[in-house]
Design an enzyme around this catalytic site. Sequence first.
Site: not given
Ligand SMILES: NC(=O)c1ccc[n+]([C@@H]2O[C@H](COP(=O)([O-])OP(=O)(O)OC[C@H]3O[C@@H](n4cnc5c(N)ncnc54)[C@H](OP(=O)(O)O)[C@@H]3O)[C@@H](O)[C@H]2O)c1
Length: 350
Positions: A161
Site C-alpha cells: 500500500c
Molecule cells: N491491509 C492493507 O491495507 C493491505 C494493503 C496491501 C497489502 N496487504 C497485504 O495483504 C495481505 C492480507 O492483508 P490483510 O490486511 O487483509 O490481513 P488480515 O486482515 O490480517 O487478514 C488475513 C487473512 O488471512 C487469513 N489467514 C491468515 N493466515 C492464514 C494461513 N496460514 N492460511 C490461510 N489463510 C490465512 C485470515 O483468515 P483465517 O485466519 O480466518 O483463515 C484472514 O482472512 C497481507 O499480506 C498484507 O500485507 C494489506
Amino acid sequence: MAREDINITPSDRGNMIRVGIIGGSGYTGLELMRILLSHPEVEITAVTSRRFAGRRLGDVFPHLMHLTDLKFEDVSLESISNRADIVFTAVPHTRAMEYVPEILRRGCRVIDLSADYRLNTRVYEKVYGVKHRDPGRRAVYGLCELHPDVRDADLVANPGCYPTGAILAAAPLVRAEVVDRVIFDAKSGISGAGAEPTNTSHFPNLAENIKPYRITTHRHHAEMTQELRELDPARIGFTPHVIPAIRGILTTAHILLRKPVEPDEVEAIFDGFYDDKPFVRVGGIPDLASVRGSNFCDIGFELEEGSDRLVVISAIDNLVKGASGQAVQNMNLMFGLDERMGLMVPGLFP
Ligand SMILES: NC(=O)c1ccc[n+]([C@@H]2O[C@H](COP(=O)([O-])OP(=O)(O)OC[C@H]3O[C@@H](n4cnc5c(N)ncnc54)[C@H](OP(=O)(O)O)[C@@H]3O)[C@@H](O)[C@H]2O)c1
C-alpha cells in the site's frame, strides 16, 4: 475525464471469470468481496477462512448480508483450484508462498496480495528475514501503470500500500531524470495493519494521536527502490506514520531536484506519464476524503519558490488502490477486460 469515457463495454468472453479468495475474512479479502460482488464478469466460487469455515459470509460480516449465499470454507487447494480461473491470496506474507506454487501447478492464475513475490528472492530474504519457500519464481509487479505486462502474467505480485502511493507520486519525475533525492513522508489509516487488533490499533492509543514507526527501516522501502531503480537507494527516504483514520494513505513526497523545472514542465511530465491511466488523477491538492472507497490515486504538486524542492502529494485508499482494487484492476487486464470494470466509482465523500 468526460462522462462518455466512463461507459465500459462488456467483454465478449461469454463465460464468467471464476474467482477464489484465500484469506476472505481479512480486510483485503473482504474488500475483494465488496468489489467483486458487483463486478459484471465475475462469479466468486470459493472464499476461505479457517476461523469461520462453514459459516455464511453474511452471518459473520453483516455488511455482506443478503448479497451472497457463499459460506466460508477451509483451505483446500485442490477444491479451490478446480472451481476457479484465478485465485487471490490475501494472506500474511510467508503464508502465500505455501499456496501459490500448487495453485499455479493446478492451472489457475494467481494475484498475491502479500509481499512474497514482490521482490527478487535474495532481497526478499534479506528484508523479511525468512527463507523463501518458492525461490526464483517469476511474477510481474502489479502496479499496472508501470507494468502493463501484467496482462500476460500467470502470477501477479500486487504492490504494497505505501509503495503504491509513493511510487505513483515519484515515478514520472524519476523517469524524466529531474530527481536528485526523494523523501516520502506517509500517513496511513489503521486498516493498513490488517484485522488483528494490536496495541497500536487499541482505540485510546490511536485516537487523537499520530504514531511514526520504523522511521528509517520500513520493509516497503525495498519496493520503492526496486521500482524507482534509476535512483540510488540511498537517495530514497521513507518514514511512515499511523493516523487515527480507518482507510487511506496520504504521502508527501519531498523531491529535491537535479535541475530547475517550471510548473508547466512538471505538469507535462505527469500528464504524459498518466495520460491513458484512468485511475491516476493529477491536479488540485489531494486528500483522503476524495479517494476513500475508490480505486483512484490523486496526485497534486507545488514547487517551492526559490528552492530546489518540489512537493508532490498523493492520496489513495490503502484497501482499494493500495490492495484489492488494484488487484481487481490487474485481474481485468489479465482477462482482457477494460481495466476499469467494477471499479469506476467515486470516493465516499464526505
Ligand atoms: N491491509 C492493507 O491495507 C493491505 C494493503 C496491501 C497489502 N496487504 C497485504 O495483504 C495481505 C492480507 O492483508 P490483510 O490486511 O487483509 O490481513 P488480515 O486482515 O490480517 O487478514 C488475513 C487473512 O488471512 C487469513 N489467514 C491468515 N493466515 C492464514 C494461513 N496460514 N492460511 C490461510 N489463510 C490465512 C485470515 O483468515 P483465517 O485466519 O480466518 O483463515 C484472514 O482472512 C497481507 O499480506 C498484507 O500485507 C494489506
